[in-house]
Design a protein around this motif. Structure first.
Motif, PDB file in Angstrom:
ATOM      1  N   ALA A   1       0.831  -1.323  -0.193  1.00 29.46           N
ATOM      2  CA  ALA A   1      -0.291   0.138   0.038  1.00 29.46           C
ATOM      3  C   ALA A   1       0.958   1.214   0.008  1.00 29.46           C
ATOM      4  N   ASN A   2       2.040   1.173   0.792  1.00 30.87           N
ATOM      5  CA  ASN A   2       2.901   2.381   0.691  1.00 30.87           C
ATOM      6  C   ASN A   2       3.508   2.560  -0.654  1.00 30.87           C
ATOM      7  N   VAL A   3       3.921   1.500  -1.337  1.00 30.25           N
ATOM      8  CA  VAL A   3       4.624   1.582  -2.523  1.00 30.25           C
ATOM      9  C   VAL A   3       3.478   2.218  -3.367  1.00 30.25           C
ATOM     10  N   ALA A   4       2.218   1.659  -3.450  1.00 29.11           N
ATOM     11  CA  ALA A   4       1.061   2.096  -4.593  1.00 29.11           C
ATOM     12  C   ALA A   4       0.890   3.700  -4.262  1.00 29.11           C
ATOM     13  N   ALA A   5       1.010   3.925  -2.952  1.00 25.52           N
ATOM     14  CA  ALA A   5       0.835   5.572  -2.739  1.00 25.52           C
ATOM     15  C   ALA A   5       1.570   6.446  -3.682  1.00 25.52           C
ATOM     16  N   GLY A   6       2.602   5.847  -4.479  1.00 26.32           N
ATOM     17  CA  GLY A   6       3.361   6.646  -5.151  1.00 26.32           C
ATOM     18  C   GLY A   6       2.759   7.156  -6.391  1.00 26.32           C
ATOM     19  N   CYS A   7       1.679   6.480  -6.749  1.00 23.24           N
ATOM     20  CA  CYS A   7       0.646   6.750  -8.084  1.00 23.24           C
ATOM     21  C   CYS A   7      -0.237   8.099  -7.664  1.00 23.24           C
TER      22      CYS A   7
ATOM     23  N   LEU B   1       1.918  -2.767 -10.629  1.00 26.13           N
ATOM     24  CA  LEU B   1       3.051  -2.064 -10.863  1.00 26.13           C
ATOM     25  C   LEU B   1       4.046  -1.870  -9.536  1.00 26.13           C
ATOM     26  N   ALA B   2       3.133  -1.841  -8.325  1.00 25.93           N
ATOM     27  CA  ALA B   2       3.938  -1.821  -7.218  1.00 25.93           C
ATOM     28  C   ALA B   2       4.320  -3.155  -6.864  1.00 25.93           C
ATOM     29  N   THR B   3       3.614  -4.060  -7.213  1.00 25.05           N
ATOM     30  CA  THR B   3       4.135  -5.578  -6.860  1.00 25.05           C
ATOM     31  C   THR B   3       5.465  -5.781  -7.804  1.00 25.05           C
ATOM     32  N   ARG B   4       5.667  -5.230  -9.120  1.00 23.96           N
ATOM     33  CA  ARG B   4       6.740  -5.437  -9.908  1.00 23.96           C
ATOM     34  C   ARG B   4       7.734  -4.728  -9.332  1.00 23.96           C
TER      35      ARG B   4
ATOM     36  N   VAL C   1       9.490  -8.449  -2.442  1.00 21.74           N
ATOM     37  CA  VAL C   1       8.132  -8.708  -2.609  1.00 21.74           C
ATOM     38  C   VAL C   1       7.659  -9.673  -1.444  1.00 21.74           C
ATOM     39  N   HIS C   2       8.211 -10.235  -1.038  1.00 17.64           N
ATOM     40  CA  HIS C   2       7.937 -11.199   0.215  1.00 17.64           C
ATOM     41  C   HIS C   2       7.428 -10.349   1.294  1.00 17.64           C
ATOM     42  N   LEU C   3       7.717  -9.182   1.395  1.00 16.59           N
ATOM     43  CA  LEU C   3       7.370  -8.202   2.609  1.00 16.59           C
ATOM     44  C   LEU C   3       5.914  -7.516   2.077  1.00 16.59           C
ATOM     45  N   ALA C   4       5.581  -7.733   0.703  1.00 16.17           N
ATOM     46  CA  ALA C   4       4.420  -7.045   0.415  1.00 16.17           C
ATOM     47  C   ALA C   4       3.301  -6.709   1.385  1.00 16.17           C
ATOM     48  N   ASP C   5       2.743  -7.790   2.198  1.00 15.79           N
ATOM     49  CA  ASP C   5       1.671  -7.678   2.854  1.00 15.79           C
ATOM     50  C   ASP C   5       2.214  -7.333   4.486  1.00 15.79           C
ATOM     51  N   GLN C   6       3.269  -7.304   4.658  1.00 18.40           N
ATOM     52  CA  GLN C   6       4.073  -6.905   6.055  1.00 18.40           C
ATOM     53  C   GLN C   6       3.793  -5.340   6.276  1.00 18.40           C
ATOM     54  N   ARG C   7       3.219  -5.089   7.316  1.00 18.23           N
ATOM     55  CA  ARG C   7       2.838  -3.552   8.058  1.00 18.23           C
ATOM     56  C   ARG C   7       4.293  -2.797   7.864  1.00 18.23           C
TER      57      ARG C   7
ATOM     58  N   HIS D   1       7.575   4.105  -7.976  1.00 14.86           N
ATOM     59  CA  HIS D   1       6.130   4.165  -8.498  1.00 14.86           C
ATOM     60  C   HIS D   1       5.692   5.560  -8.857  1.00 14.86           C
ATOM     61  N   GLN D   2       6.198   6.464  -8.499  1.00 16.35           N
ATOM     62  CA  GLN D   2       5.897   7.905  -8.753  1.00 16.35           C
ATOM     63  C   GLN D   2       6.134   8.108 -10.346  1.00 16.35           C
ATOM     64  N   GLN D   3       7.004   7.275 -10.956  1.00 15.87           N
ATOM     65  CA  GLN D   3       7.513   7.330 -12.324  1.00 15.87           C
ATOM     66  C   GLN D   3       8.009   8.733 -12.419  1.00 15.87           C
ATOM     67  N   PRO D   4       9.131   9.196 -11.425  1.00 15.95           N
ATOM     68  CA  PRO D   4       9.774  10.529 -11.725  1.00 15.95           C
ATOM     69  C   PRO D   4      10.895  10.575 -12.783  1.00 15.95           C
ATOM     70  N   THR D   5      11.277  11.488 -13.142  1.00 17.34           N
ATOM     71  CA  THR D   5      12.717  11.956 -13.890  1.00 17.34           C
ATOM     72  C   THR D   5      13.788  12.084 -13.006  1.00 17.34           C
ATOM     73  N   VAL D   6      13.361  12.688 -11.816  1.00 16.92           N
ATOM     74  CA  VAL D   6      14.542  13.114 -10.808  1.00 16.92           C
ATOM     75  C   VAL D   6      14.095  12.441  -9.577  1.00 16.92           C
TER      76      VAL D   6
END
Lengths: 268, 267
Positions: free
Chosen positions: A120-126, A147-150, A158-164, A183-188
């Motif tokens: 969820a934290n990674v996905a928040a990048g979008c 995308l967050a999973t990848r 990835v084994h920590l995906a569901d861990q708080r 995940h934000q897909q930045p350039t910088v």
């Protein structure tokens, strides 16, 4: 070697990195805090795509203020910050929000939402590009979650995906923060002392990840560091700060030991 | 201000308190206690001389009258329901007020002062005064008690929520802010998850407080078991009074226990 950049940028060029592939160009940036502390004085530098730019300097030299000014968590007094052709220093409101999507930040301390999972934290990048009302309830499109999973896979967590997030180690949490930034897909990609709270092994791992992202994804990585040995190992370009003034702005290969050591001398 | 989420000013190093200042503060505290003792006309000896009266009331209140047990159960339910509604309805208003009244999340100065103003008015006027005002509008009963208690709770919870939000770690907030997330996303995805356990704990504590307040409001026409206690006192029905007090104690201890259990479960 310890020359200020003001002389070199008097004609408008942003020091060493003012070439065509510069993704982030900071020109003449100054910031004085309300208590009178002059944090930055006419700072100029540029960060190129595919390279790691390391900002070095002692405590209070203005390193973190640069990061905060670039993403406008702190407002600069003067100067320009150009990313993707837009001057971030001159933007506000929706324009600023749009421009921020180009720049991802990894903070020194754990910046994850503690009670949410790593995924969820990674996905928040979008969130910058997904503005629907469903996002207020943490509901994101399936492709964003994939995308967050990848990204978690790419960073070998990835084994920590569901861990708080609050149950992760420092190194794991910092990798999740890197994944969120990607995940934000930045350039910088700005990293404000990303290894300050990590042990030596984890520090090298994170720096290697950042270097790989610069090389493979063509990101302009700007990394604030204290550790000169890590800077020597991973930097392509070094910006040295003393008391808010740029005193080194060179290709890493051209920066000698004496110049780096002088940065941290009290009477230099 | 370029950002929706303002930054805190750097904290200054705390100054050491000087000896004259310490003595001055000590003297002020002593003065406050002494003047309070004089102003309330305290006469501790009256407790001793009046002790026989207390014993007489206790004697006349025993044994408790079980006949009021069943009628008082419905009254107890009214008291609890007033407290439940007067806790959960204000939460809906207090959350946005809390965000507006917290200096790190307020959308602007106008919103900050407006929210702080509403909170101050709701909180500083006692619940009993609000209830009496609503009695004039909607008549006697549990409804004005709910309204009075709810308005006061909006103020109390709004302030407590704002303080909880101000204490939140801003790093995750800044991390989402720089992704380009909008203020509503930042509030729901970074701040709310961080403060939710605290908010639930505060709300349960408020429920606990509201049960007692709901009981007191019964004395002034708010219905419920408070009203029955007031009637028993007025009619010198001390055995009924004892039974009602036992029911009241069980009810309050039960709600307290439930609130503590839920708070622990959340934490």
């Amino acid at each position: 070697m310890l020359t200020t950049l003001r002389e070199r940028t008097s004609n408008g060029a942003a020091g060493d990195g003012a070439s065509g592939d510069a993704r982030l160009v900071v020109r003449d940036l100054s910031k004085t805090y309300p208590n009178g502390t002059a944090a930055l004085a006419h700072v100029s530098f540029a960060a190129r795509a595919g390279e790691v730019t390391v900002i070095l300097g002692p405590n209070g030299s203005g390193k973190s203020t640069i990061v905060r000014c670039v993403v406008r968590l702190t407002d600069p007094d003067t100067g320009s910050i150009t990313v993707g052709g837009r001057d971030i220093a001159a933007l506000s409101g929706e324009g600023l929000r749009q421009a921020r999507r180009e720049i991802a930040v990894i903070f020194q301390n754990v910046s994850l939402v503690a009670r949410r999972s790593a995924l969820a934290n990674v996905a928040a990048g979008c969130l910058g590009r997904k503005q629907g009302i469903e996002t207020l309830f943490g509901l994101l499109p399936r492709d964003e979650l994939s995308l967050a999973t990848r990204l978690l896979e790419r960073l070998s967590i990835v084994h920590l995906a569901d861990q708080r997030a609050d149950t992760l180690s420092g190194g794991q949490a910092q990798r999740v923060a890197v994944a969120r930034a990607l995940h934000q897909q930045p350039t910088v990609l700005l990293a404000d002392e990303p290894v300050a709270a990590l042990d030596p092994d984890a520090s090298l791992e994170i720096m290697a990840v950042l270097q790989r992202l610069a090389r493979e994804d063509g990101l302009a990585v700007v990394c604030v560091l204290h550790q000169m040995d890590i800077a020597r190992k991973f930097a392509d370009h070094v910006v040295g700060l003393r008391a808010g003034v740029v005193v080194i702005d060179e290709r890493a290969a051209r920066v000698d030991e004496k110049s780096l050591s002088s940065l941290y001398k009290r009477d230099a | 201000m370029a950002t929706s989420f303002a930054l805190r000013a750097p904290a200054r190093a705390p100054k050491r308190m000087s000896l004259p200042l310490k003595i001055g503060i000590g003297a002020l505290v002593v003065f406050l206690i002494v003047q309070a003792y004089i102003v309330i006309e305290a006469h501790p000896e009256d407790i001793i001389t009046g002790f026989s009266g207390i014993v007489d009331i206790v004697r006349r209140g025993l044994p408790p009258d079980p006949r009021v047990l069943l009628p008082s159960l419905k009254a107890s339910l009214v008291t609890i329901d007033v407290a439940i509604l007067a806790t959960f309805v204000p939460i809906i208003f207090s959350i946005p007020l809390g965000f507006m009244a917290a200096h790190n999340t307020t959308p602007g100065r106008w919103a900050y002062y407006a929210a702080r103003g509403i909170i101050a008015v709701c909180r500083t006027v006692p619940d009993i005064v609000w209830a009496l005002l609503f009695v004039t509008a909607v008549g006697l009963g549990a409804f004005p008690a709910f309204l009075g208690l709810a308005v006061h709770s909006v103020g109390v919870l709004g302030r407590l929520y704002a303080e909880a939000i101000e204490d939140v770690n801003m790093e995750p907030v800044h991390a989402l802010q720089v992704t380009g997330a909008n203020p509503a996303q930042i509030a729901s995805q970074a701040i709310l998850p961080a403060v939710l356990p605290t908010m639930i704990g505060l709300s349960l504590y408020r429920l606990d407080t509201n049960v007692r307040s709901s009981l007191v409001l019964g004395f002034v026409g708010g219905g419920g078991i408070g009203f029955q206690i007031q009637q028993a006192l007025a009619l010198f029905e001390y055995k009924q009074l004892t039974m009602l007090l036992i029911i009241m104690c069980v009810m309050i201890v039960g709600i307290e226990g439930l609130a503590v259990f839920l708070r622990k479960s959340i934490s």
